[in-house]
Design a protein around this motif. Structure first.
Motif, PDB file in Angstrom:
ATOM      1  N   ALA A   9      82.296  13.509  56.302  1.00  0.00           N
ATOM      2  CA  ALA A   9      83.462  14.146  55.669  1.00  0.00           C
ATOM      3  C   ALA A   9      83.489  13.864  54.165  1.00  0.00           C
ATOM      4  CB  ALA A   9      84.747  13.664  56.329  1.00  0.00           C
ATOM      5  N   LEU A  65      81.938  16.371  51.720  1.00  0.00           N
ATOM      6  CA  LEU A  65      82.643  17.621  51.405  1.00  0.00           C
ATOM      7  C   LEU A  65      83.509  17.495  50.151  1.00  0.00           C
ATOM      8  CD1 LEU A  65      83.739  18.671  54.999  1.00  0.00           C
ATOM      9  CD2 LEU A  65      81.829  19.530  53.668  1.00  0.00           C
ATOM     10  N   TYR A  66      83.862  16.265  49.789  1.00  0.00           N
ATOM     11  CA  TYR A  66      84.721  16.057  48.618  1.00  0.00           C
ATOM     12  C   TYR A  66      83.917  15.714  47.365  1.00  0.00           C
ATOM     13  CZ  TYR A  66      88.582  15.988  51.910  1.00  0.00           C
ATOM     14  OH  TYR A  66      89.491  16.350  52.869  1.00  0.00           O
ATOM     15  N   LEU A 108      85.273  20.987  49.063  1.00  0.00           N
ATOM     16  CA  LEU A 108      86.729  20.959  49.234  1.00  0.00           C
ATOM     17  C   LEU A 108      87.420  20.658  47.896  1.00  0.00           C
ATOM     18  CD1 LEU A 108      87.114  19.126  52.667  1.00  0.00           C
ATOM     19  CD2 LEU A 108      87.088  21.557  52.200  1.00  0.00           C
ATOM     20  N   GLY A 164      89.892  20.595  45.102  1.00  0.00           N
ATOM     21  CA  GLY A 164      91.342  20.832  45.085  1.00  0.00           C
ATOM     22  C   GLY A 164      92.047  20.376  46.351  1.00  0.00           C
ATOM     23  N   TYR A 165      91.271  19.977  47.378  1.00  0.00           N
ATOM     24  CA  TYR A 165      91.887  19.557  48.645  1.00  0.00           C
ATOM     25  C   TYR A 165      91.826  18.040  48.846  1.00  0.00           C
ATOM     26  CZ  TYR A 165      91.858  24.493  49.828  1.00  0.00           C
ATOM     27  OH  TYR A 165      92.073  25.834  49.823  1.00  0.00           O
ATOM     28  N   GLY A 166      91.246  17.349  47.879  1.00  0.00           N
ATOM     29  CA  GLY A 166      91.164  15.898  47.997  1.00  0.00           C
ATOM     30  C   GLY A 166      90.566  15.342  46.719  1.00  0.00           C
ATOM     31  N   ASP A 167      90.844  14.083  46.434  1.00  0.00           N
ATOM     32  CA  ASP A 167      90.386  13.522  45.165  1.00  0.00           C
ATOM     33  C   ASP A 167      89.607  12.223  45.366  1.00  0.00           C
ATOM     34  OD1 ASP A 167      92.284  11.718  45.803  1.00  0.00           O
ATOM     35  OD2 ASP A 167      93.746  12.328  44.313  1.00  0.00           O
ATOM     36  N   LEU A 191      87.962   6.863  52.320  1.00  0.00           N
ATOM     37  CA  LEU A 191      87.008   7.281  53.361  1.00  0.00           C
ATOM     38  C   LEU A 191      85.779   6.374  53.382  1.00  0.00           C
ATOM     39  CD1 LEU A 191      87.116  11.192  53.127  1.00  0.00           C
ATOM     40  CD2 LEU A 191      87.967   9.772  54.982  1.00  0.00           C
ATOM     41  N   ASN A 247      94.646  15.821  36.015  1.00  0.00           N
ATOM     42  CA  ASN A 247      94.048  15.555  37.342  1.00  0.00           C
ATOM     43  C   ASN A 247      92.819  14.653  37.221  1.00  0.00           C
ATOM     44  OD1 ASN A 247      95.901  17.019  38.813  1.00  0.00           O
ATOM     45  ND2 ASN A 247      94.738  18.912  38.589  1.00  0.00           N
ATOM     46  N   PHE A 296      91.793  12.143  38.702  1.00  0.00           N
ATOM     47  CA  PHE A 296      91.110  11.670  39.912  1.00  0.00           C
ATOM     48  C   PHE A 296      90.429  12.816  40.656  1.00  0.00           C
ATOM     49  CE2 PHE A 296      94.081   8.120  39.242  1.00  0.00           C
ATOM     50  CZ  PHE A 296      93.165   7.079  39.279  1.00  0.00           C
TER      51      PHE A 296
END
Lengths: 105, 325
Positions: free
Chosen positions: B80, B83-84, B93, B95-98, B105, B161, B163
């Motif tokens: 996972a 993906l970030y 991903l 914009g969906y996680g930093d 994780l 933003n 992070f």
């Protein structure tokens, strides 16, 4: 979407991706042998050839943590002596330090 | 959107193959440095295949569900992360996680190792689990300071933003810092390289498995497909942590230099990113594990808290000082 102004996180997108990845990992997992043939001693925990006389406290997952940090916990326990006056002294001391830091900054 | 969905399906699986490829390269390079021929490049794949056909033994006294689910959790969490991360291309991903999410994780595979070890019912695995926890508390602090330092630099340059990994990888941090800041960044990059073998449990920080001391530690009772999943999680984690280091400190691309466009640009940048990942892993893991021996657990803690923590604080101060001048 959860946003802090400095960053963001979308739990829903995260969960969807984790669900998909879980399927992929499950496929890999299912390629392997699922179990094992029960034979004598095969499922005994390895103890350098000896028999394990004292069972490990497997359900207590914090055991290792407390054990490894024993000195720190010992120190913390000694500080928590149950005397309210001592707690108030600590509180006053910490508030003084915090106010000092705030004034300095 | 369709491209994003496709990438979300491809990237985690590609992460496994890249991780195994690096494991093969790492073993060959380590062998050559030791004057050996080494195994073939595909040996890690053969290792996984071998583990998958072996029996999957669960000890009688183990907590079965915890013991069997932790390898699964470890692999899912590291896949996972990919993906970030910006892998030479924009994060799948975005914009969906930093970055903070990535840091959290990254802790999960280590926690899965610890829980799996404690659930094994083996004294060796319990000792390994304890060591893994102590090790985590040692290397997480310099890692956090490294991240905060880069975020601070971006914040003081007026970025928003800070992070966000696409913001971080889209900004060349070395160009933002003055002379003290450059020195600070160099120190923090060094600390980051110091953290990588700890995160990956490689020599000299492989105290939680330590074959010759605690018979494999956490993995003492793992076999078959459960061990295969941990093996794959380790391979993917190497790619993830090195990609994070690259995103923070070496976010350069080649498509602009060669004037590439269309599909060639992301392909070239992705390949260049892999090259940087392999370089970071070679410097921080392969070379280090060849030239050093395992440290005792007490030394691991003191080494991390004495050097990378103090050095990373120094680096942060230099960066902060550089932005104030």
């Amino acid at each position: 979407m959860i946003s802090t102004g400095m960053g963001s996180w979308s739990p829903l997108v995260f969960l969807i991706c984790v669900a998909f990845i879980s399927v992929v990992v499950q496929i890999i997992r299912s390629l392997g042998e699922g179990g094992f043939r029960k034979e004598e001693d095969k499922a005994e925990a390895f103890f350098s050839g000896g028999r394990l006389l004292i069972k490990n406290r497997v359900m207590d997952v914090y055991w290792g943590f407390f054990d490894a940090m024993g000195r720190y916990y010992g120190w913390m326990k000694r500080m928590h002596n149950g005397i309210v006056n001592d707690y108030v002294y600590w509180f006053v001391l910490l508030v003084t330090v915090v106010i000092g830091v705030v004034i300095l900054l | 959107m369709i491209m994003k969905v496709l990438l979300a399906m491809v990237v985690p699986v590609a992460g496994i193959l890249i991780g195994l490829l690096y494991k093969g390269i790492d073993r060959i390079l380590a062998a050559r440095m030791q004057g050996r021929v080494g195994p073939p490049l595909v040996q890690p794949l053969r290792d996984v295949r071998k583990l998958l056909v072996k029996e999957n033994i669960v000890p009688d006294d183990a907590v079965g569900w915890l013991f069997s689910s932790m390898p699964f959790v470890a692999l899912v969490s590291v896949m996972a992360i990919l993906l970030y991360l910006p892998l030479g291309i924009t994060p799948v991903l975005e914009g969906y996680g930093d970055l903070i999410l990535v840091l959290y994780l990254l802790i999960i595979p280590s926690l899965a190792l610890v829980l799996g070890g404690f659930a094994s019912s083996s004294p060796y695995a319990s000792v390994g689990g304890q060591r893994e926890m102590v090790k985590m508390m040692s290397y997480e602090f310099p890692l956090a300071i490294a991240v905060i330092s880069v975020a601070w630099l971006l914040y003081s340059s007026g970025a928003e933003n800070v992070f966000s990994l696409s913001v971080i990888s889209g900004t060349h941090v070395w160009g933002l810092a003055g002379i003290p800041g450059l020195a600070g960044l160099a120190v923090i990059f060094l600390c980051m390289l110091f953290v990588i073998p700890g995160e990956l449990g490689r020599i000299p920080f492989d105290v939680s498995e330590a074959d010759s001391e605690i018979a494999g530690g956490i993995f003492a009772e793992y076999s078959g497909r459960n061990l295969a999943l941990f093996y794959l999680a380790d391979a993917v984690k190497a790619v993830a942590i090195a990609s994070l280091a690259v995103a923070l400190f070496l976010p350069y691309t080649v498509s602009g230099i060669f004037g590439l466009g269309g599909a060639a640009a992301p392909a070239a940048d992705f390949l260049f990113h892999l090259l940087k990942v392999f370089f970071v892993l070679f410097v921080s893991s392969t070379v280090v594990r060849v030239v050093t021996g395992r440290l005792a657990i007490s030394r691991v803690v003191s080494v991390y808290w004495k050097y990378p923590v103090i050095l990373s604080f120094l680096g942060l101060l230099l960066i902060m000082g550089g932005t104030l001048i």
